[in-house]
Design a protein around this motif. Structure first.
Motif, mmCIF file in Angstrom:
data_model
loop_
_atom_site.group_PDB
_atom_site.id
_atom_site.type_symbol
_atom_site.label_atom_id
_atom_site.label_comp_id
_atom_site.label_asym_id
_atom_site.label_seq_id
_atom_site.Cartn_x
_atom_site.Cartn_y
_atom_site.Cartn_z
ATOM 1 N N PRO A 117 0.810 -1.225 0.000
ATOM 2 C CA PRO A 117 0.000 0.000 0.000
ATOM 3 C C PRO A 117 0.837 1.266 0.000
ATOM 4 O O PRO A 117 2.050 1.242 0.217
ATOM 5 C CB PRO A 117 -0.801 -0.129 1.301
ATOM 6 N N HIS A 177 1.228 0.334 -4.713
ATOM 7 C CA HIS A 177 0.422 1.484 -5.103
ATOM 8 C C HIS A 177 1.177 2.764 -4.782
ATOM 9 O O HIS A 177 1.409 3.080 -3.613
ATOM 10 C CB HIS A 177 -0.907 1.466 -4.361
ATOM 11 N N TRP A 182 -3.575 1.304 -11.392
ATOM 12 C CA TRP A 182 -3.654 0.187 -10.450
ATOM 13 C C TRP A 182 -4.581 -0.931 -10.932
ATOM 14 O O TRP A 182 -4.264 -2.119 -10.796
ATOM 15 C CB TRP A 182 -4.096 0.679 -9.074
ATOM 16 N N GLU A 197 -1.363 -8.671 0.550
ATOM 17 C CA GLU A 197 -1.082 -7.258 0.826
ATOM 18 C C GLU A 197 -0.221 -7.174 2.077
ATOM 19 O O GLU A 197 -0.585 -7.704 3.130
ATOM 20 C CB GLU A 197 -2.380 -6.477 1.034
ATOM 21 N N LEU A 213 -5.789 -2.031 -0.294
ATOM 22 C CA LEU A 213 -5.601 -2.710 -1.577
ATOM 23 C C LEU A 213 -6.446 -3.971 -1.664
ATOM 24 O O LEU A 213 -6.914 -4.338 -2.753
ATOM 25 C CB LEU A 213 -4.127 -3.048 -1.786
ATOM 26 N N GLU A 269 -4.845 4.308 -5.297
ATOM 27 C CA GLU A 269 -5.254 4.405 -3.940
ATOM 28 C C GLU A 269 -5.378 5.889 -3.651
ATOM 29 O O GLU A 269 -4.929 6.695 -4.432
ATOM 30 C CB GLU A 269 -4.148 3.812 -3.069
#
Length: 347
Positions: free
Chosen positions: A11, A92, A258, A276, A283, A344
């Motif tokens: 993330p 991300h 993404w 993740e 995510l 994100e």
């Protein structure tokens, strides 16, 4: 040995929270905090344990804190049985740096130094312009792109910044431009959610930061071969035969693709499971919207490691996945191209 059908995702900014390091303090991976602090020039332990939420929103501090937690989660996941060889990695925005370290493309020292420099550069660029971001929820990319293009043609500073998932597109630009998009959003069937960020990330307004980051990237050595990392800028998997500095600079001023990146992991690289690694489960939520059939696990603290070990045992018992690139009768080059833009709620 062929890589198991597991992909790792990391993330970005926006997932930070106060005392986010506390769950990891008693793990072996906590030793990484001192190393990251040394190379970043910042007291990361202070950020992870004692910094208040308002201070932690500062771009440079938030990015470093999220990176540190992602690296600890990855280290502990390896201790729990995560194999060194996986099918691919992606991150991300800021998370791309954690992905590069996990993939063996960057050393932890270089990753920490780059994250620190990137955060400082983005903070300074944001202070030089009154920029912000917002999420348009409920409308397809095509409608959002038409709205953004129309407003920019009328003089507004506004761009598509993140293609997160179906019906979730982040726009970035001047405060006035984002406010105009909020007013016009119902016309394309969307609702605007303004983001509490201090800059127009992933837009041309980040050009000063991109220039400064490029200088830092030129001093860093990327491994000539590594686990494939799907880049935000082009949603393509790269295993070393690419210009990572150019991709990283481009990422600051262009959209994070993404949704396409997740499809590259799951379809082209054959990832049946995505893990993740880092704070929160942002995510995981996006992946479930993009690829509902893909099994998803978020390791956002040590308590999740037991579940990870069970998932890994099951995954390692499966036959290797056949990547889409090999399964299709026609070459990928002949497939229709996906959307050419991509966030994100992060930087």
């Amino acid at each position: 040995m062929s890589p198991v059908a597991i992909g790792l995702v990391f993330p970005g900014q926006g997932t930070q929270r106060q005392e986010m390091g506390a769950p990891w303090r008693d793990t072996e991976a906590w030793s990484l905090v001192e190393e990251i602090s040394l190379h970043a020039g910042e007291d990361v332990e202070e950020l992870l344990l004692r910094t208040d939420a308002d201070t932690l929103r500062r771009t440079d501090l938030a990015q470093l804190a999220v990176f540190a937690v992602a690296m600890m989660a990855h280290r502990e996941a390896r201790r729990a049985g995560l194999p060194a060889e996986v099918a691919g990695c992606a991150g991300h925005s800021l998370g791309e740096y954690a992905a590069l370290v996990a993939a063996g493309a960057l050393s932890l020292a270089d990753g920490a130094a780059l994250v620190a420099e990137r955060g400082r550069a983005m903070r300074e660029a944001a202070e030089g312009s009154d920029g912000t971001m917002g999420v348009l929820v409920g409308a397809p990319l095509e409608k959002v792109a038409e709205l953004v293009d129309g407003l920019r043609a009328g003089g507004a500073e506004l761009w598509v910044a993140n293609l997160n998932a179906p019906g979730q597109v982040v726009v970035s630009g001047s405060r006035e431009g984002v406010e105009k998009a909020a007013v016009d959003a119902p016309g394309v069937g969307a609702k605007m959610i303004t983001l509490p960020v201090g800059g127009a990330f992933h837009s041309p307004l980040m050009a000063p930061a991109a220039e400064r980051l490029g200088v830092a990237l030129a001093r860093v050595r990327f491994a000539p071969r590594h686990t494939p990392v799907v880049a935000n800028a082009d949603a393509r998997p790269h295993d070393g035969d690419c210009d990572w500095p150019a991709l990283a600079v481009r990422q600051l001023t262009s959209p994070v693709r993404w949704e396409e990146s997740v499809r590259t992991l799951t379809e082209e690289l054959g990832c049946r499971r995505l893990v993740e690694l880092g704070p929160g489960r942002t995510l995981a939520g996006m992946v479930r919207r993009i690829s509902p059939a893909t099994r998803m696990l978020a390791v956002d603290g040590p308590k999740a490691l037991e579940t990870l070990a069970e998932e890994l045992a099951e995954a390692l018992a499966e036959p290797p996945a056949e990547p889409l690139a090999e399964a299709l009768a026609e070459p990928l080059a002949e497939l229709p191209a996906g959307p050419r833009a991509g966030q994100e709620v992060s930087a």
